[in-house]
Enzyme design. Structure first.
Site, PDB file in Angstrom:
ATOM      1  N   SER A  45       1.060  -0.567   0.272  1.00 30.65           N
ATOM      2  CA  SER A  45       0.343   0.025  -0.188  1.00 30.65           C
ATOM      3  C   SER A  45       0.875   1.402   0.319  1.00 30.65           C
ATOM      4  O   SER A  45       1.626   1.426  -0.890  1.00 30.65           O
ATOM      5  CB  SER A  45      -1.180   0.083   0.929  1.00 30.65           C
ATOM      6  OG  SER A  45      -1.699   0.847   0.914  1.00 30.65           O
TER       7      SER A  45
ATOM      8  N   GLU B  83      -1.318  -2.938  -8.147  1.00 29.33           N
ATOM      9  CA  GLU B  83      -2.525  -3.176  -7.427  1.00 29.33           C
ATOM     10  C   GLU B  83      -2.996  -2.022  -6.890  1.00 29.33           C
ATOM     11  O   GLU B  83      -2.932  -0.976  -6.708  1.00 29.33           O
ATOM     12  CB  GLU B  83      -2.176  -3.736  -5.422  1.00 29.33           C
ATOM     13  CG  GLU B  83      -1.728  -3.386  -4.709  1.00 29.33           C
ATOM     14  CD  GLU B  83      -2.163  -2.398  -4.029  1.00 29.33           C
ATOM     15  OE1 GLU B  83      -3.672  -2.757  -3.424  1.00 29.33           O
ATOM     16  OE2 GLU B  83      -1.816  -1.634  -3.177  1.00 29.33           O
TER      17      GLU B  83
ATOM     18  N   HIS C 292      -4.416  -5.002  -1.163  1.00 29.82           N
ATOM     19  CA  HIS C 292      -5.685  -4.989  -0.026  1.00 29.82           C
ATOM     20  C   HIS C 292      -6.673  -6.095   0.260  1.00 29.82           C
ATOM     21  O   HIS C 292      -7.707  -5.496  -0.714  1.00 29.82           O
ATOM     22  CB  HIS C 292      -5.815  -3.400  -0.617  1.00 29.82           C
ATOM     23  CG  HIS C 292      -5.273  -2.362  -0.589  1.00 29.82           C
ATOM     24  ND1 HIS C 292      -4.500  -1.842  -1.085  1.00 29.82           N
ATOM     25  CD2 HIS C 292      -4.980  -1.251   0.931  1.00 29.82           C
ATOM     26  CE1 HIS C 292      -3.752  -0.980  -0.618  1.00 29.82           C
ATOM     27  NE2 HIS C 292      -4.552  -0.483   0.727  1.00 29.82           N
TER      28      HIS C 292
END
Length: 303
Positions: free
Chosen positions: A115, A204, A274
């Site tokens: 992230s 992602e 995630h």
């Protein structure tokens, strides 16, 4: 010619090795910090908490200076053999120009996180040090342990039931793997140099706004030349977009439009990003994707 440095492989972790736990972005609850330390202990390693992991300043885990100090202390400490980021959130980007890259090159050690931590992975990549896109959490946490101890991550198969899996195309590609969170990659353009020629791009995407932020991020990376020469795309979770539509388009339409311009194989439906149970992807080392069979394979991130 690629401008990336040669890979500086960190040594694998021996039993009893020290792993530093740092908070370069947002703060974590004390229970989460304790749980992560306990997991690392259960692996046979020694957790070392950064001096400021319990600090709080708004949504940040303390001041920029203190978060950076913890990270650089871990880089410079010869007893520390790996660095685990306790969480992402926001704040890693603020630290980029203060990270001791020379120290990292002298004593390469893997970084673990995802992230917001994508910003830090880019620094590791610039200095030729492999890192691990993933987390010490969830059902696959032992994969992180095995990767740090020298294991080769198992091949991963695309899940055709995963949202976005239909973006898989045809063909094969291989090269060093690099990427992570799309938003963080785009934000790094103009701050860190990008040269991903010959690379497989890992993406992602989590929904923090509408489809426009996905479009803008991919367009920025494309127009900045950051994706020139990318040989393939490994696409992970598209979190939060499952039921989202904007004027007849979904994130599938945006990605098909933007990634289609690259003209390279895309393997989607991969378990990275995630999710409560993320798998780990080694960055900076060889990866092969086969969109025909739905298989992604990786090399070890340590020697």
């Amino acid at each position: 010619m690629r401008s990336e440095p040669l890979v500086r492989m960190p040594p694998s972790l021996a039993p009893g090795a020290t792993i530093a736990l740092v908070s370069p972005a947002s703060w974590s609850e004390p229970a989460q910090i304790e749980e992560t330390a306990a997991i690392i202990e259960s692996w046979g390693f020694r957790p070392l908490l950064g001096a400021h992991v319990h600090d709080r300043l708004g949504y940040l885990a303390g001041s920029d200076e203190d978060r950076l100090a913890d990270l650089n202390d871990a880089i410079r400490d010869p007893t520390v053999r790996a660095i685990v980021c306790l969480r992402g959130g926001c704040g890693s980007f603020r630290l980029l120009r203060g990270i001791d890259g020379d120290g990292l090159e002298l004593d390469p050690k893997p970084l673990v996180g995802y992230s917001d931590i994508t910003a830090l992975h880019r620094v590791w990549h610039q200095h030729g040090v492999p890192s691990l896109h993933g987390a010490v959490a969830g059902a696959h946490q032992r994969v992180v342990r095995d990767a740090l101890a020298g294991g080769i991550p198992a091949a991963v198969t695309s899940d055709i039931r995963q949202f976005g899996a239909e973006l898989t195309t045809r063909g094969r590609a291989s090269g060093p793997l690099f990427g992570g969170n799309l938003e963080m990659l785009a934000r790094s353009v103009g701050v860190l140099d990008f040269d991903l020629r010959g690379h497989v791009l890992l993406l992602e995407i989590n929904r923090s706004a509408g489809l426009g932020h996905v479009d803008r991020a991919l367009t920025q990376l494309t127009m900045a030349g950051a994706l020139d020469g990318v040989v393939g795309v490994a696409l992970g979770w598209l979190s939060g977009f499952e039921d989202y539509e904007d004027r007849g388009w979904t994130v599938i339409d945006v990605l098909r439009d933007r990634l289609g311009e690259l003209g390279v194989p895309v393997l989607a439906g991969l378990p990275f990003g995630h999710d409560p149970n993320p798998l780990v992807a080694p960055l900076g080392v060889s990866c092969a994707i086969d969109a025909d069979t739905g298989l992604a394979t990786f090399s070890a991130a340590v020697k």
